[in-house]
Design an enzyme around this catalytic site. Structure first.
Site: not given
Ligand code: PLP
Length: 436
Positions: A150, A245, A273
């Site tokens: 994701y 990511d 995060k």
């Molecule tokens: C949570 C997450 C996102 C999206 O971040 P948001 O702050 O919710 O927009 C993107 N990539 C990864 C790996 C994530 O865990």
């Protein structure tokens, strides 16, 4: 099957009924609606350490931790003090601030993979911007992503595999034009041959390969380090960028995240995060020569009214300073390993088909004995058991993220006593889940 409540959820239920009038599904982010588990979502009023209190007065031992940001637990005194101090001076100026330098400087000083960063306000924004940069830097159009990872909700990333090998994906959301998904190639994780096939066919037009080096948004699909290294070598050979990511794994697997853990250097990294210490912050960064392509130095446009907001920067800076304390990560990892191995031992003794993969302070309930590295290896039948487990744990005042595809997080505030309680309750809840 009807799952009975033994805790009070009346106030949460009433607030949820009201929220449904204001927000689609009663929520401002879909998983919060508790659609895959039972009952109304709990409306939380307050958090402290490893606990949070809902509107009905239940005190819950929290393993969701706001979906990852709260590595220090709720309402950490130093983070709170930093926020309060920053807010005394106002909340936003739309100018550079010293707080931005502090957080940016700290990230770069202690992370060998970062020479420059740009702050944004969410993980989604970080990934979306990093992909634009990869395209702008390489002058190419296509991106490669993996099924089961994701990367937030930008259009080009709401794509799953289409039919056939190495074909373009189809969107997972209404409202994404097919033309957008045509630039996204979706591959299975853990499969070098699929990567080869994609590069053989489209190698000259692939701007970047994006991966969660520790995929933790669709179960915990721990990858072979060899596979990550393969992506590094393959992208380099074809002039494409490798984008890690690290919105979950960054500052979670150590201060240098998964890149540091595996010793693999990506070209671009994205964060979110944890770096905001519970405030909305994201960032992308990497080598200076790539980052100089971002406006105003370069032609890749990207901006934000509230980017590097000083209050959020202060929260992030206070958080990251704690993570730099000697032994911080070792202690957190050891506690997580004790939690998972105690529950694993119990499940093994009982013969339950369950494993608890974990890395650093991330863990997952996998309702299978197999090592799972790809999204399509997850048996959806396990999600029915998870639903019972989730409900049963709530009754025992232990809070997991409300979906079996979500991982759990242990924070520095989860002390031995809390973890011993968690082990006891998780074992008892598993007995219920496997009795069905
Ligand atoms: C949570 C997450 C996102 C999206 O971040 P948001 O702050 O919710 O927009 C993107 N990539 C990864 C790996 C994530 O865990």
């Amino acid at each position: 099957m009807k799952l009975e409540n033994r805790i009070s959820r009346e106030k949460s239920a009433a607030l949820f009924a009201e929220a449904k009038k204001y927000f689609p599904g009663g929520v401002n982010s879909p998983v919060r609606a508790f659609k895959s588990v039972s009952g109304p979502p709990l409306f939380i009023r307050r958090g402290e350490g490893c606990y949070m209190w809902d509107e009905d007065g239940n005190r819950l031992l929290d393993f969701c931790c706001s979906w990852g940001p709260l590595i220090l637990g709720h309402n950490h005194p130093e983070v709170r003090a930093a926020i309060v101090e920053a807010v005394q001076n106002g909340t936003s100026f739309g100018t550079p601030t010293r707080m931005g330098n502090l957080l940016g400087g700290l990230m770069i000083e202690h992370n060998r993979f970062l020479e420059m960063v740009r702050f944004v306000s969410s993980g989604t924004e970080a990934v979306m911007s990093a992909i634009r940069l990869a395209r702008g830097y390489t002058g190419r159009n296509k991106i490669v992503k993996f099924e089961g990872c994701y990367h937030g909700h930008a259009d080009a990333l709401l794509v799953k595999a289409g039919s056939g090998l190495a074909t373009f994906g189809t969107s997972t959301s209404a409202g994404v034009p097919e033309a957008f998904t045509r630039e996204t190639i979706v591959l299975p994780l853990d499969d070098e041959e699929a990567v080869d096939a994609a590069f053989a066919r489209y190698g000259d037009d692939i701007a970047c390969v994006i991966i969660e080096p520790v995929p933790a948004n669709n179960g915990l699909l721990l990858q072979r380090p060899d596979f990550l290294q393969y992506l590094r070598d393959k992208t380099r050979a074809h002039g494409a960028l490798l984008l890690f990511d690290e919105v979950i794994s960054g500052f979670r697997l150590g201060f240098e995240g998964a890149a540091g853990h595996y010793g693999i250097e990506p070209d671009l990294l994205t964060y979110g995060k944890i770096i905001g210490g519970g405030m909305p912050v994201g960032a992308y960064g990497g080598k200076a020569d790539i980052m100089h392509h971002v406006a105003p130095d370069g032609p890749v446009y990207q901006a934000g009214t509230l980017s590097a907001n000083p209050v959020a920067m202060a929260a992030g800076y206070a958080t990251l300073q704690q993570l730099l304390q000697p032994g911080f990560y070792e202690a957190l990892e050891a506690r997580t390993a004790r939690l998972t191995s105690a529950v694993q031992q119990y499940a093994d003794d009982k013969g339950y088909p369950l494993t608890l993969p974990h890395i650093a302070s991330i863990f997952w309930f996998n309702f299978s004995r197999d090592i799972i590295r790809r999204a399509d290896q997850i048996d959806p039948a396990g999600m029915e058991r998870f639903k019972v487990l989730h409900h049963e744990l709530l009754q025992r005042l232990v809070y997991l993220g409300p979906s079996g595809y979500e991982v759990g997080f242990v924070s520095a505030a989860h002390d031995e006593q809390a973890l011993a309680y968690a082990v006891e309750q998780m074992c008892a809840a598993l007995d219920v889940a496997f009795r069905q």
